[in-house]
Design an enzyme around this catalytic site. Structure first.
Site, PDB file in Angstrom:
ATOM      1  N   ASP A  57      63.520 -34.418 -68.508  1.00  0.00           N
ATOM      2  CA  ASP A  57      63.942 -35.522 -67.664  1.00  0.00           C
ATOM      3  C   ASP A  57      63.224 -35.627 -69.144  1.00  0.00           C
ATOM      4  OD1 ASP A  57      62.024 -34.220 -65.832  1.00  0.00           O
ATOM      5  OD2 ASP A  57      60.944 -35.681 -66.727  1.00  0.00           O
TER       6      ASP A  57
ATOM      7  N   GLU B  63      64.351 -21.526 -63.358  1.00  0.00           N
ATOM      8  CA  GLU B  63      63.634 -21.278 -64.535  1.00  0.00           C
ATOM      9  C   GLU B  63      63.821 -19.744 -64.511  1.00  0.00           C
ATOM     10  OE1 GLU B  63      60.595 -25.209 -64.866  1.00  0.00           O
ATOM     11  OE2 GLU B  63      59.814 -22.823 -64.353  1.00  0.00           O
TER      12      GLU B  63
HETATM   13  N1  SAH Z   1      61.025 -34.326 -58.572  1.00  0.00           N
HETATM   14  C1  SAH Z   1      61.362 -32.114 -58.641  1.00  0.00           C
HETATM   15  C2  SAH Z   1      60.562 -31.901 -57.760  1.00  0.00           C
HETATM   16  C3  SAH Z   1      59.421 -31.784 -59.726  1.00  0.00           C
HETATM   17  S1  SAH Z   1      60.230 -30.366 -60.503  1.00  0.00           S
HETATM   18  C4  SAH Z   1      63.058 -31.935 -57.432  1.00  0.00           C
HETATM   19  O1  SAH Z   1      63.495 -33.596 -56.989  1.00  0.00           O
HETATM   20  O2  SAH Z   1      62.929 -31.007 -56.988  1.00  0.00           O
HETATM   21  C5  SAH Z   1      58.418 -30.685 -61.532  1.00  0.00           C
HETATM   22  C6  SAH Z   1      58.563 -28.873 -62.071  1.00  0.00           C
HETATM   23  O3  SAH Z   1      59.210 -29.841 -63.134  1.00  0.00           O
HETATM   24  C7  SAH Z   1      57.256 -28.625 -61.818  1.00  0.00           C
HETATM   25  O4  SAH Z   1      56.865 -27.566 -62.471  1.00  0.00           O
HETATM   26  C8  SAH Z   1      57.305 -29.149 -63.939  1.00  0.00           C
HETATM   27  O5  SAH Z   1      56.077 -28.733 -65.194  1.00  0.00           O
HETATM   28  C9  SAH Z   1      57.975 -29.557 -63.988  1.00  0.00           C
HETATM   29  N2  SAH Z   1      58.163 -31.245 -64.425  1.00  0.00           N
HETATM   30  C10 SAH Z   1      59.861 -30.967 -64.884  1.00  0.00           C
HETATM   31  N3  SAH Z   1      59.891 -32.886 -64.845  1.00  0.00           N
HETATM   32  C11 SAH Z   1      58.556 -32.860 -65.068  1.00  0.00           C
HETATM   33  C12 SAH Z   1      57.824 -34.507 -65.320  1.00  0.00           C
HETATM   34  N4  SAH Z   1      58.321 -35.655 -65.732  1.00  0.00           N
HETATM   35  N5  SAH Z   1      56.545 -34.398 -65.304  1.00  0.00           N
HETATM   36  C13 SAH Z   1      55.895 -33.460 -64.969  1.00  0.00           C
HETATM   37  N6  SAH Z   1      56.064 -32.215 -64.492  1.00  0.00           N
HETATM   38  C14 SAH Z   1      57.502 -31.978 -64.590  1.00  0.00           C
END
Ligand code: SAH
Length: 262
Positions: free
Chosen positions: A230, A23
């Site tokens: 997503d 970001e």
């Molecule tokens: N699973 C990801 C990491 C989580 S990302 C990986 O594999 O790297 C989560 C970050 O993106 C948080 O800072 C949140 O604010 C945002 N975000 C994006 N999609 C989200 C979702 N479906 N639920 C909650 N936060 C989300």
């Protein structure tokens, strides 16, 4: 926002918070860094963005990280507004990956009460049990809302690739909406549907409403801009990784445009 000396207000910096490296990377060379200071293990980079004095910081994920960083920006750097730029999961069936939501109403969906396995969200700080009806969530400042609308007249986001849009390349949409914040990555269609149906959220993320809470405490403006990485269903973890780079750009592009009216 409290009445200040106008010149002091203009010279005060704008705090810009991101959660993750992808970001913050979206600001690239547009952010001209002058120096950086460390507090609590966070790196606060001072410099210019679109000619405005800003402090850019990567907070890490979650409400506590966001609140700590927002507090330092308000207290130690005297920031006159606190902004968040990043990605989120889409909750509204009308929205797709890459669309951008500007927070008009911010809700901490994981603060509240659980009765018979049913979660009910309350306004942060309200005593659970007695239904708090007079206050729920954080609302975008009305005057700022008007300035944002003016700044976005004629603005169009760059086209999204066919892969990210799940079909043909398209121009992402941009709208004001309700953004829900909680300390969970939502990767569940049932939860996505519940959050949208019960709280009317367009997007879900993990930091925005914590920033709004701190900003309100310090009497400064806040603004949260999120592009959808997503759609918060079972595919969200995969979509997030696949589309993060492309979708993370949208929020920063919009924020750079809006910084001129902050
Ligand atoms: N699973 C990801 C990491 C989580 S990302 C990986 O594999 O790297 C989560 C970050 O993106 C948080 O800072 C949140 O604010 C945002 N975000 C994006 N999609 C989200 C979702 N479906 N639920 C909650 N936060 C989300």
């Amino acid at each position: 926002m409290p009445e200040h000396d106008l010149s002091a207000q203009e010279s005060a910096a704008i705090g810009i918070i991101c959660a993750i490296p992808d970001e913050i990377a979206q600001f690239g060379d547009a952010f001209q860094k002058e120096k950086s200071t460390s507090f609590g293990g966070f790196d606060f980079a001072e410099g210019l963005l679109e000619g405005k004095r800003c402090i850019l910081v990567e907070a890490g994920m979650g409400k506590v990280n966001a609140a700590v960083v927002a507090t330092i920006l308000a207290q130690n750097f005297n920031c006159r507004s606190l902004l968040f730029s990043g990605v989120a999961g889409g909750l509204d069936p009308a929205l797709g990956v890459g669309d951008v939501v500007i927070g008009k109403h911010l809700i901490q969906h994981d603060y509240g009460i659980i009765n018979n396995e049913v979660t009910e969200s309350y306004h942060p700080g309200h005593l659970p049990i007695f239904m708090p009806s007079e206050r729920f969530g954080y609302h975008l400042d009305g005057a700022l809302h008007t300035r944002i609308e003016q700044a976005l007249k004629g603005f169009v986001l760059p086209e999204l690739s066919a892969e990210a849009s799940g079909g043909t390349a398209r121009t992402p949409t941009l709208q004001f909406g309700t953004i829900l914040t909680g300390d969970q990555f939502v990767n569940c269609t049932a939860t996505r549907n519940r959050l949208h149906n019960e709280l009317g959220g367009q997007a879900v993320e993990m930091e925005g409403a914590a920033v709004a809470q701190v900003a309100e405490r310090f009497g400064v403006d806040w603004l949260v801009v999120r592009s959808l990485s997503d759609l918060a269903g079972e595919e969200s973890g995969i979509d997030f990784i696949k589309f993060l780079h492309e979708t993370a750009a949208g929020a920063a592009i919009v924020l750079r445009r809006l910084i001129t009216v902050l």
